[in-house]
Design an enzyme around this catalytic site. Structure first.
Site, mmCIF file in Angstrom:
data_model
loop_
_atom_site.group_PDB
_atom_site.id
_atom_site.type_symbol
_atom_site.label_atom_id
_atom_site.label_comp_id
_atom_site.label_asym_id
_atom_site.label_seq_id
_atom_site.Cartn_x
_atom_site.Cartn_y
_atom_site.Cartn_z
ATOM 1 N N LYS A 186 18.467 58.097 34.609
ATOM 2 C CA LYS A 186 18.559 58.862 35.865
ATOM 3 C C LYS A 186 19.478 58.143 36.845
ATOM 4 O O LYS A 186 19.128 57.097 37.391
ATOM 5 C CB LYS A 186 17.188 59.016 36.536
ATOM 6 C CG LYS A 186 17.260 59.988 37.715
ATOM 7 C CD LYS A 186 16.080 59.910 38.637
ATOM 8 C CE LYS A 186 16.365 59.187 39.937
ATOM 9 N NZ LYS A 186 17.496 59.711 40.722
ATOM 10 N N GLY A 215 17.652 49.153 42.257
ATOM 11 C CA GLY A 215 17.563 49.897 43.508
ATOM 12 C C GLY A 215 16.933 49.028 44.577
ATOM 13 O O GLY A 215 16.975 47.793 44.498
ATOM 14 N N SER A 216 16.327 49.666 45.545
ATOM 15 C CA SER A 216 15.769 48.921 46.676
ATOM 16 C C SER A 216 14.475 48.208 46.278
ATOM 17 O O SER A 216 13.767 48.633 45.356
ATOM 18 C CB SER A 216 15.496 49.879 47.830
ATOM 19 O OG SER A 216 14.548 50.844 47.414
ATOM 20 N N THR A 217 14.174 47.165 47.008
ATOM 21 C CA THR A 217 12.937 46.422 46.753
ATOM 22 C C THR A 217 11.727 47.328 47.009
ATOM 23 O O THR A 217 10.740 47.287 46.265
ATOM 24 C CB THR A 217 12.909 45.159 47.640
ATOM 25 O OG1 THR A 217 13.984 44.309 47.196
ATOM 26 C CG2 THR A 217 11.598 44.412 47.537
ATOM 27 N N VAL A 259 11.394 50.648 46.561
ATOM 28 C CA VAL A 259 11.144 51.543 45.424
ATOM 29 C C VAL A 259 10.826 50.721 44.166
ATOM 30 O O VAL A 259 10.027 51.135 43.326
ATOM 31 C CB VAL A 259 12.322 52.519 45.202
ATOM 32 C CG1 VAL A 259 12.074 53.406 43.996
ATOM 33 C CG2 VAL A 259 12.551 53.376 46.438
ATOM 34 N N GLY A 260 11.427 49.539 44.065
ATOM 35 C CA GLY A 260 11.118 48.670 42.926
ATOM 36 C C GLY A 260 9.626 48.347 42.864
ATOM 37 O O GLY A 260 9.015 48.366 41.792
ATOM 38 N N GLU A 288 16.194 44.983 39.254
ATOM 39 C CA GLU A 288 17.318 44.397 40.004
ATOM 40 C C GLU A 288 17.253 45.012 41.390
ATOM 41 O O GLU A 288 17.527 46.198 41.553
ATOM 42 C CB GLU A 288 18.645 44.757 39.318
ATOM 43 C CG GLU A 288 18.815 44.180 37.932
ATOM 44 C CD GLU A 288 18.968 42.673 37.933
ATOM 45 O OE1 GLU A 288 19.319 42.094 38.972
ATOM 46 O OE2 GLU A 288 18.703 42.066 36.888
ATOM 47 N N CYS A 315 24.360 44.834 46.671
ATOM 48 C CA CYS A 315 23.188 43.943 46.607
ATOM 49 C C CYS A 315 23.612 42.491 46.800
ATOM 50 O O CYS A 315 22.874 41.682 47.340
ATOM 51 C CB CYS A 315 22.474 44.119 45.279
ATOM 52 S SG CYS A 315 23.552 43.876 43.868
ATOM 53 N N GLU A 349 17.850 43.568 54.525
ATOM 54 C CA GLU A 349 19.081 44.009 53.869
ATOM 55 C C GLU A 349 19.691 45.151 54.685
ATOM 56 O O GLU A 349 19.160 46.251 54.711
ATOM 57 C CB GLU A 349 18.756 44.485 52.451
ATOM 58 C CG GLU A 349 19.991 44.753 51.631
ATOM 59 C CD GLU A 349 19.678 45.307 50.253
ATOM 60 O OE1 GLU A 349 18.812 46.194 50.145
ATOM 61 O OE2 GLU A 349 20.315 44.854 49.286
HETATM 62 P P1 NAD Z 1 16.725 53.371 45.946
HETATM 63 O O1 NAD Z 1 15.650 52.398 45.646
HETATM 64 O O2 NAD Z 1 16.526 54.311 47.077
HETATM 65 O O3 NAD Z 1 17.020 54.291 44.686
HETATM 66 C C1 NAD Z 1 17.351 53.746 43.414
HETATM 67 C C2 NAD Z 1 17.035 54.769 42.346
HETATM 68 O O4 NAD Z 1 15.620 54.969 42.312
HETATM 69 C C3 NAD Z 1 17.656 56.137 42.595
HETATM 70 O O5 NAD Z 1 18.054 56.708 41.369
HETATM 71 C C4 NAD Z 1 16.488 56.916 43.188
HETATM 72 O O6 NAD Z 1 16.582 58.312 43.000
HETATM 73 C C5 NAD Z 1 15.315 56.336 42.405
HETATM 74 N N1 NAD Z 1 14.015 56.497 43.045
HETATM 75 C C6 NAD Z 1 13.735 56.726 44.345
HETATM 76 N N2 NAD Z 1 12.404 56.835 44.537
HETATM 77 C C7 NAD Z 1 11.825 56.647 43.321
HETATM 78 C C8 NAD Z 1 10.481 56.599 42.870
HETATM 79 N N3 NAD Z 1 9.451 56.805 43.700
HETATM 80 N N4 NAD Z 1 10.245 56.343 41.560
HETATM 81 C C9 NAD Z 1 11.270 56.123 40.710
HETATM 82 N N5 NAD Z 1 12.571 56.168 41.072
HETATM 83 C C10 NAD Z 1 12.847 56.418 42.371
HETATM 84 O O7 NAD Z 1 18.050 52.520 46.109
HETATM 85 P P2 NAD Z 1 19.486 53.030 46.531
HETATM 86 O O8 NAD Z 1 19.453 53.322 47.991
HETATM 87 O O9 NAD Z 1 19.962 54.070 45.579
HETATM 88 O O10 NAD Z 1 20.359 51.715 46.239
HETATM 89 C C11 NAD Z 1 20.495 50.685 47.125
HETATM 90 C C12 NAD Z 1 19.562 49.552 46.777
HETATM 91 O O11 NAD Z 1 19.803 49.102 45.442
HETATM 92 C C13 NAD Z 1 19.779 48.335 47.648
HETATM 93 O O12 NAD Z 1 18.545 47.797 48.040
HETATM 94 C C14 NAD Z 1 20.513 47.369 46.733
HETATM 95 O O13 NAD Z 1 20.381 46.022 47.054
HETATM 96 C C15 NAD Z 1 19.906 47.684 45.422
HETATM 97 N N6 NAD Z 1 20.789 47.231 44.348
HETATM 98 C C16 NAD Z 1 20.453 46.114 43.632
HETATM 99 C C17 NAD Z 1 21.303 45.638 42.644
HETATM 100 C C18 NAD Z 1 20.962 44.417 41.832
HETATM 101 O O14 NAD Z 1 21.535 44.257 40.765
HETATM 102 N N7 NAD Z 1 20.070 43.558 42.284
HETATM 103 C C19 NAD Z 1 22.500 46.310 42.379
HETATM 104 C C20 NAD Z 1 22.810 47.435 43.129
HETATM 105 C C21 NAD Z 1 21.941 47.894 44.109
#
Ligand code: NAD
Length: 503
Positions: A191, A244-246, A248-249, A266, A300, A398
């Site tokens: 996704k 993604g974000s911490t 949502v992680g 990540e 990130c 962040e």
């Molecule tokens: P996000 O957490 O909002 O979304 C990431 C993904 O998760 C998207 O596909 C989103 O649709 C999905 N998502 C959202 N809610 C969800 C849920 N409840 N369950 C499962 N999946 C869900 O992040 P973003 O705004 O797309 O990206 C930016 C973030 O990603 C920043 O915090 C950035 O630091 C981080 N990031 C980290 C790395 C790394 O390698 N450490 C690399 C790139 C980005």
């Protein structure tokens, strides 16, 4: 005040948006309930893509296809060398379509096209690296357990993997996960972010053409709260690889815990570059500007905190300001652009809010600070905030925008304390010509990567990931395929079993 931007409309603006359908079991299909999502180019404002919008029913179909392909399809059963050949073919096809993919990412994410080309080139290299690891993956054997026993430890593919990616490096991040999962013999449901799904759909076409069998890679677009969440909760998924974000992680890990899925995370970062007076200050100033404003700070690994020794702070900042004034903000499709558009108006407002809050707390805005006027799209000027102290939100959270926060230090101990004073632990940089200083910082920071006299370089050979709340596990590196495997221990006994229990 910088002059307003005059963005010209690309040819795509006058045609219909490109449409993408879900990829399930080797076929392109509409979503079960027929819904679709639109994406506007953040740099230009027109609708650039329309994707079929999945929900949990589509996710179930995608997981079932991946499960069938894993349980009874050829992919996990073929020789690793054959899988490697498919990955190499995929790399060639990606390379052949590099310009097309880079343009999709630039249009959907607002990143500069020249930078996007570099990312897709980097992705090609990763696909090739993953192919090499497919062939070298191996287990262990123990012939030292006595004459009657041979222990063999196998590496078997973990099963169906849910891969969830963010919007800031759409093609690069899926390429840090999927080729390794495929190299291991796994099948996947992918996704992409709902804002930048196009290049991942293109990857789906490439993989089918390269010979990945139907059902091995399934791609669903849609919102995180329904599609992503369903991909994590599904009982037939064995592993979740999330970037993604911490915030949502954490939700994702909590949900994965219900069925004890393997997770790889990540997440966010709040990375500091520490500059000492004996460093190559010219190179450090360029790296400070690069670290702060590359990908409009939506990165990130952004070096969002500049931690500079007080003896050189004033001169160093003057050099950083001078370079910042030369950073070209503008149309993502213009070859000379260094900072493109912000991903969304909401995000731009959030980033600007951090700058206003910092001003209210005594920070001084030395450059930028607000939205850049333009006839189309949404842009933010590279911003430098000095006089930042450790307690301020801009120093700890962040920001994810082109905002460089400047803090100063007197001693190396203080520099380390500042660098580590954040919940994140993704990366850090140090600038000094003294080996002791470099080593003290490199060993003292609690981050997954440290750059010494350079910043934000990356190689497929080197593991990447975060300490603390920046993540769990590592991507890339020679063990990247192992992440997508389970270990199975087999004990072969020769002759009659010894040591009977009852007798
Ligand atoms: P996000 O957490 O909002 O979304 C990431 C993904 O998760 C998207 O596909 C989103 O649709 C999905 N998502 C959202 N809610 C969800 C849920 N409840 N369950 C499962 N999946 C869900 O992040 P973003 O705004 O797309 O990206 C930016 C973030 O990603 C920043 O915090 C950035 O630091 C981080 N990031 C980290 C790395 C790394 O390698 N450490 C690399 C790139 C980005």
């Amino acid at each position: 005040m910088n002059a307003p931007l005059n963005i010209s409309m690309p040819s795509e603006a006058s045609g219909a948006p490109k449409s993408y359908r879900l990829l399930i079991d080797g076929k392109q299909v509409e979503a079960v309930d027929g819904r679709s999502l639109e994406r506007r180019s953040p740099g230009h404002g027109f609708v650039v893509s329309r994707y079929a919008q999945a929900n949990e029913k589509d996710v179930d179909l995608a997981v079932q296809a991946a499960h069938k392909a894993f349980e009874s399809g050829p992919w996990p059963r073929m020789k690793a060398g054959e899988r490697a050949n498919v990955l190499l073919k995929a790399a060639d096809l990606i390379e052949a379509r590099l310009e097309e993919i880079a343009r999709l990412d630039a249009l959907e994410s607002g990143k500069p096209i020249a930078q996007a080309r570099g990312e897709i080139g980097g992705a090609v290299d990763i696909w090739r690296y993953a192919a090499s690891l497919a062939r070298t993956l191996s287990g262990d054997s123990y012939a030292n357990l006595g004459d009657a026993m041979l222990g063999v430890v196998l590496r078997e593919p973990v099963g169906v993997v849910s891969i969830i990616t963010p919007w800031n490096f759409p093609f690069l991040i899926v390429s840090q996960k999927l080729p390794f999962a495929l190299a291991a013999g796994c099948t996947a449901v992918v996704k992409p972010s709902e804002m930048t799904s196009a290049s991942t759909f293109l990857l789906g076409d490439v993989l089918l053409e390269a010979g990945v069998p139907a059902g091995v890679v399934n791609i669903v677009a849609g919102l995180g709260a329904d599609v992503g969440a369903a991909m994590v909760a599904h009982p037939s998924v064995e592993m979740v690889s999330f970037t993604g974000s911490t915030r949502v992680g954490k939700l994702t890990m909590a949900s994965a815990a219900n069925s004890l899925k393997k997770v790889s995370m990540e997440l966010g970062g709040k990375n500091g570059q520490i500059v000492f007076p004996d460093g190559d200050l010219e190179a450090a100033a360029d790296a400070a500007v690069f670290g702060g404003f590359f990908n409009a700070g939506e990165c990130c690994n952004a070096g969002s905190r500049l931690i500079v020794h007080q003896d050189i702070a004033s001169d160093f900042l003057a050099a950083v300001r001078k370079l910042t004034a030369k950073v070209r903000v503008g149309d993502p499709l213009d070859d000379g652009t260094k900072v493109g558009a912000m991903i969304s108006t909401d995000h731009l407002a959030k980033v600007s809010g951090y700058v206003s809050a910092a001003k209210g707390e005594g920070g001084e805005v030395l450059a930028g600070g607000g939205a850049r006027a333009s006839n189309a799209g949404q842009y933010l000027d590279p911003t430098i905030v000095s006089g930042v102290t450790e307690g301020m939100a801009i120093a700890r959270e962040e920001v994810f925008g082109p905002v460089l926060s400047v803090l100063s230090f007197k001693t190396i101990e203080e520099a380390l304390r500042i660098a580590n004073n954040t919940p994140y632990g993704l990366s850090a940089g140090v600038w000094s010509r003294d080996i002791d200083t470099c080593m003290t910082v490199a060993r003292g920071v609690r981050t997954g990567t440290v750059w010494v006299n350079t910043f934000m370089d990356g190689y497929p050979e080197l593991p990447f990931g975060g300490y603390k709340q920046s993540g769990l596990g590592r991507e890339l590196g020679r063990r990247a395929v192992e992440d997508y495997t389970e270990e199975k221990t087999i004990q072969f006994h020769r002759g009659q079993r010894t040591g009977w229990w009852v007798g």
